[in-house]
Write a protein that holds these residues in place. Structure first.
Motif, short mmCIF file in Angstrom:
data_model
loop_
_atom_site.label_atom_id
_atom_site.label_comp_id
_atom_site.label_asym_id
_atom_site.label_seq_id
_atom_site.Cartn_x
_atom_site.Cartn_y
_atom_site.Cartn_z
N PHE A 1 -2.09 12.31 -17.86
CA PHE A 1 -1.64 11.43 -18.93
C PHE A 1 -0.25 12.16 -19.89
CE2 PHE A 1 -2.29 11.25 -23.76
CZ PHE A 1 -2.39 9.73 -23.64
N GLY A 2 -0.32 13.13 -19.89
CA GLY A 2 0.60 14.08 -20.74
C GLY A 2 2.10 13.87 -20.04
N ALA A 3 2.03 13.90 -18.60
CA ALA A 3 3.22 13.71 -18.08
C ALA A 3 3.90 12.32 -18.03
CB ALA A 3 2.91 14.08 -16.49
N MET B 1 -5.25 17.13 -30.00
CA MET B 1 -5.13 16.86 -28.62
C MET B 1 -5.05 18.33 -28.08
SD MET B 1 -1.44 15.54 -26.77
CE MET B 1 -1.62 13.80 -26.58
N PRO B 2 -5.71 18.27 -26.72
CA PRO B 2 -5.73 19.55 -26.08
C PRO B 2 -4.16 20.31 -25.72
CG PRO B 2 -6.87 18.01 -24.79
CD PRO B 2 -6.22 17.14 -26.03
N ALA B 3 -4.17 21.61 -25.95
CA ALA B 3 -2.79 22.35 -25.91
C ALA B 3 -2.04 21.97 -24.76
CB ALA B 3 -2.98 23.65 -26.45
N TYR B 4 -2.68 22.02 -23.64
CA TYR B 4 -1.95 22.03 -22.31
C TYR B 4 -1.59 20.70 -22.27
CZ TYR B 4 -6.37 19.96 -20.52
OH TYR B 4 -7.34 19.14 -20.16
N ILE B 5 -2.14 19.40 -22.71
CA ILE B 5 -1.42 18.24 -22.40
C ILE B 5 -0.42 18.16 -23.30
CG2 ILE B 5 -2.04 15.73 -22.65
CD1 ILE B 5 -4.74 16.04 -22.37
N GLY B 6 -0.49 18.57 -24.52
CA GLY B 6 0.75 18.60 -25.44
C GLY B 6 1.84 19.26 -24.69
N ILE B 7 1.94 20.36 -24.15
CA ILE B 7 2.61 21.12 -23.35
C ILE B 7 3.39 20.29 -22.23
CG2 ILE B 7 3.59 23.26 -22.47
CD1 ILE B 7 1.59 24.54 -24.28
N VAL B 8 2.31 19.78 -21.62
CA VAL B 8 2.92 18.92 -20.31
C VAL B 8 3.88 17.81 -20.88
CG1 VAL B 8 2.32 17.17 -18.72
CG2 VAL B 8 1.03 19.42 -18.96
N TYR B 9 3.27 17.19 -22.18
CA TYR B 9 4.21 16.10 -22.65
C TYR B 9 5.64 16.78 -23.16
CZ TYR B 9 5.74 12.60 -26.12
OH TYR B 9 6.46 11.81 -26.66
N LEU B 10 5.56 17.86 -23.82
CA LEU B 10 6.57 18.54 -24.02
C LEU B 10 7.70 18.89 -22.87
CD1 LEU B 10 7.64 20.00 -26.71
CD2 LEU B 10 6.80 22.10 -25.83
N LEU B 11 7.07 19.12 -21.86
CA LEU B 11 8.13 19.28 -20.86
C LEU B 11 8.57 18.08 -20.09
CD1 LEU B 11 6.45 22.31 -19.08
CD2 LEU B 11 8.48 22.42 -20.38
N ALA B 12 7.47 17.22 -19.92
CA ALA B 12 7.94 15.98 -19.01
C ALA B 12 8.58 14.89 -19.95
CB ALA B 12 6.66 15.41 -18.41
N GLY B 13 8.10 14.77 -20.95
CA GLY B 13 8.41 13.67 -22.10
C GLY B 13 9.96 13.55 -21.95
N PRO B 14 11.07 14.47 -22.10
CA PRO B 14 12.19 14.24 -22.27
C PRO B 14 12.95 13.64 -20.99
CG PRO B 14 11.78 16.36 -22.94
CD PRO B 14 10.47 15.84 -22.27
N ILE B 15 12.29 13.80 -19.92
CA ILE B 15 12.84 13.24 -18.60
C ILE B 15 12.13 12.27 -18.16
CG2 ILE B 15 13.50 14.07 -16.02
CD1 ILE B 15 13.52 17.02 -17.02
N VAL B 16 10.72 12.26 -18.07
CA VAL B 16 9.94 11.20 -17.34
C VAL B 16 10.07 9.97 -18.34
CG1 VAL B 16 8.11 10.43 -16.02
CG2 VAL B 16 8.73 12.60 -15.90
N ASN B 17 11.00 9.21 -18.72
CA ASN B 17 11.03 8.28 -19.57
C ASN B 17 12.11 7.28 -19.12
OD1 ASN B 17 13.41 8.40 -21.23
ND2 ASN B 17 12.45 10.27 -22.35
N PRO B 18 12.05 5.91 -19.40
CA PRO B 18 13.00 5.00 -19.05
C PRO B 18 14.28 4.96 -19.50
CG PRO B 18 11.35 3.89 -20.55
CD PRO B 18 10.70 5.50 -20.24
N ILE B 19 14.61 5.60 -20.66
CA ILE B 19 16.14 5.89 -21.32
C ILE B 19 16.85 6.69 -20.35
CG2 ILE B 19 17.30 6.44 -23.26
CD1 ILE B 19 15.10 5.31 -25.07
N VAL B 20 15.94 8.10 -20.19
CA VAL B 20 16.68 9.13 -19.35
C VAL B 20 16.97 8.48 -17.78
CG1 VAL B 20 16.48 11.43 -18.50
CG2 VAL B 20 15.82 10.98 -20.84
N PHE B 21 15.91 7.85 -17.36
CA PHE B 21 16.03 7.24 -16.04
C PHE B 21 17.44 6.52 -16.08
CE2 PHE B 21 15.22 4.06 -12.67
CZ PHE B 21 15.03 4.89 -11.84
N THR B 22 17.61 5.39 -16.97
CA THR B 22 18.76 4.59 -16.92
C THR B 22 20.07 5.49 -17.01
OG1 THR B 22 17.28 3.23 -18.52
CG2 THR B 22 19.33 2.10 -17.71
N SER B 23 19.94 6.36 -17.80
CA SER B 23 21.12 7.20 -18.18
C SER B 23 21.72 7.68 -17.03
CB SER B 23 21.08 7.68 -19.54
OG SER B 23 20.73 9.14 -19.34
#
Lengths: 339, 105
Positions: free
Chosen positions: A91-93, A118-140
């Motif tokens: 979910f975080g990823a 929110m459980p801390a480990y999920i937050g950290i996964v989101y912190l790591l994955a969020g900036p990359i695994v997302n549509p805007i970054v994919f398009t760019s």
């Protein structure tokens, strides 16, 4: 003013003296030929083209994150966070798909989410994955590496794998809350929603529009400075440093990875625009080091580390950086071998 | 207020620079052909942000502090720091407008 002089000018003088000493020791002339018109032209074209091509994506990212900050409440996210650890890590990823925040806006949001339950480990996964695994970054990334679309796919894949692994490891070994206890109200980004609820509710649509634009243009300047600084350094390196030097560096199998990762760390560019910097090194560096640059940079970089230190406990930050670096290195190397 | 005006000037500067590049036909020197449209659209976004900054400046001028949320972003850290930051944004503009363009060396 005086404080500024002592703090910055003295070290700069020191660096200048060191450069002079080096030139004297190696018996070189002052490198005035660096400032030729050709170099200036190369510099100008690289510098401006990196900035211009990154503009649309940075604006898009800024707009999206402003929309989020104004419209989506934390309760909404918390309500839908799964309890099972593996589902939670996944979910975080994937949270980045729904909420494509750029890493600059990430840390305040994550801290708020963790604090709100929110459980801390999920937050950290989101912190790591969020900036990359997302549509805007994919398009760019696709736009920057048009001839090698594998880059975009492997960037997403590797970022996903690294963040999920880090999340699972943290889930297994992290017992205490990763947040600093003391820094409750002191720093970057206090609660946005609270602010908006207090000030904006009475103003309806117009007020919201205004606060979206306000967030967006503030954030444009926050992130733009890193982009321009990054573009500046990249353009200088490519215009001034001899091409053959870079190539010899790029041919060392192991050091080229370390070089690109260290470079990504120092540059701290926004993930929506770093693909354009990476693609300007395309042809000099191999696929693997560029991938390491693209995956490591958004997850961990200089400005982001400073923010991490102000939010999370020191030990957690070091563990996080080390884990991410090692996993990215291994992952990028494996991808390079496989492709 | 001065911050808003400086920001508005910088944003407008970038937007005008994009238009300038497009009109002078130098755009293709800097931007990949299929990115041109997006860069042009982003000029519109920059204009919008610039207009908002002017609006915020006027609001501040007449004593209405509402539009800017004073959270998170430190608007006036120190004079020197903001000079450095805005200077960083002005470098590419100066370079773009003042240095004549030529082919890649």
């Amino acid at each position: 003013m005086q404080k500024f002089l002592f703090r910055f000018v003295t070290p700069m003088l020191g660096v200048g003296c060191l450069i002079m000493l080096m030139l004297i020791v190696t018996q070189r002339e002052l490198p005035l030929q660096l400032f030729t018109t050709t170099n200036l032209q190369t510099f100008k074209i690289l510098f401006i083209s990196i900035i211009l091509e990154a503009f649309p994506f940075i604006l898009l990212g800024v707009l999206f994150s402003a929309l989020l900050q104004v419209f989506v409440t934390d309760e909404f996210i918390r309500k839908y966070t799964p309890k099972n650890p593996i589902a939670g890590v996944l979910f975080g990823a994937f949270l980045g798909l729904l909420f494509p925040l750029c890493e600059c806006g990430m840390i305040p949001v994550v801290r708020r989410l963790i604090r709100k339950g929110m459980p801390a480990y999920i937050g950290i996964v989101y912190l790591l994955a969020g900036p990359i695994v997302n549509p805007i970054v994919f398009t760019s990334t696709l736009a920057a590496f048009r001839t090698t679309p594998e880059m975009a796919y492997s960037r997403m894949g590797l970022a996903f794998a690294v963040s999920v692994l880090v999340g699972l490891i943290l889930y297994r070994f992290m017992r205490k809350s990763p947040l600093k206890e003391t820094s409750a109200f002191k720093m970057i980004g206090h609660n946005h929603n609270h602010n908006h609820n207090e000030h904006k509710n009475g103003k309806g649509v117009l007020g919201r529009m205004a606060s979206i634009l306000s967030h967006a243009s503030d954030e444009f300047f926050e992130m733009g400075k890193y982009l321009i600084f990054g573009a500046f350094l990249t353009a200088i390196i490519q215009a001034v440093v001899d091409h053959s030097t870079l190539v010899t560096f790029a041919e060392q199998p192991f050091y080229s990875y370390l070089f690109m990762m260290a470079f990504a760390f120092i540059l701290s560019i926004c993930s929506t625009s770093d693909a354009f910097i990476a693609s300007s090194f395309n042809g000099i560096f191999d696929f693997g080091p560029l991938l390491a640059f693209l995956v490591f940079g958004p997850m961990i970089d200089l400005k982001n580390t400073l923010m991490l230190f102000s939010t999370f406990r020191v030990k957690i930050v070091f563990v996080l950086i080390a884990l991410t670096a090692v996993l990215t290195l291994i992952g990028a190397w494996i991808t390079e071998v496989l492709l | 207020m001065i911050h808003h005006l400086i920001r508005a000037a910088i944003l407008t500067g970038f937007a005008i620079y994009i238009v300038f590049l497009d009109r002078s036909g130098d755009m293709l020197l800097y931007v990949e052909p299929n990115m041109v449209l997006y860069v042009k659209i982003s000029a519109l976004g920059l204009y919008a942000a610039a207009i908002y900054q002017i609006y915020a400046a006027i609001q501040k001028r007449i004593g209405n502090t509402a539009p800017s949320c004073d959270c998170e972003h430190d608007h006036s850290p120190s004079v020197l720091k903001s000079i450095l930051v805005y200077g960083l944004f002005i470098i590419p503009l100066l370079l773009g407008f003042l240095v004549p363009s030529g082919a890649l060396g």
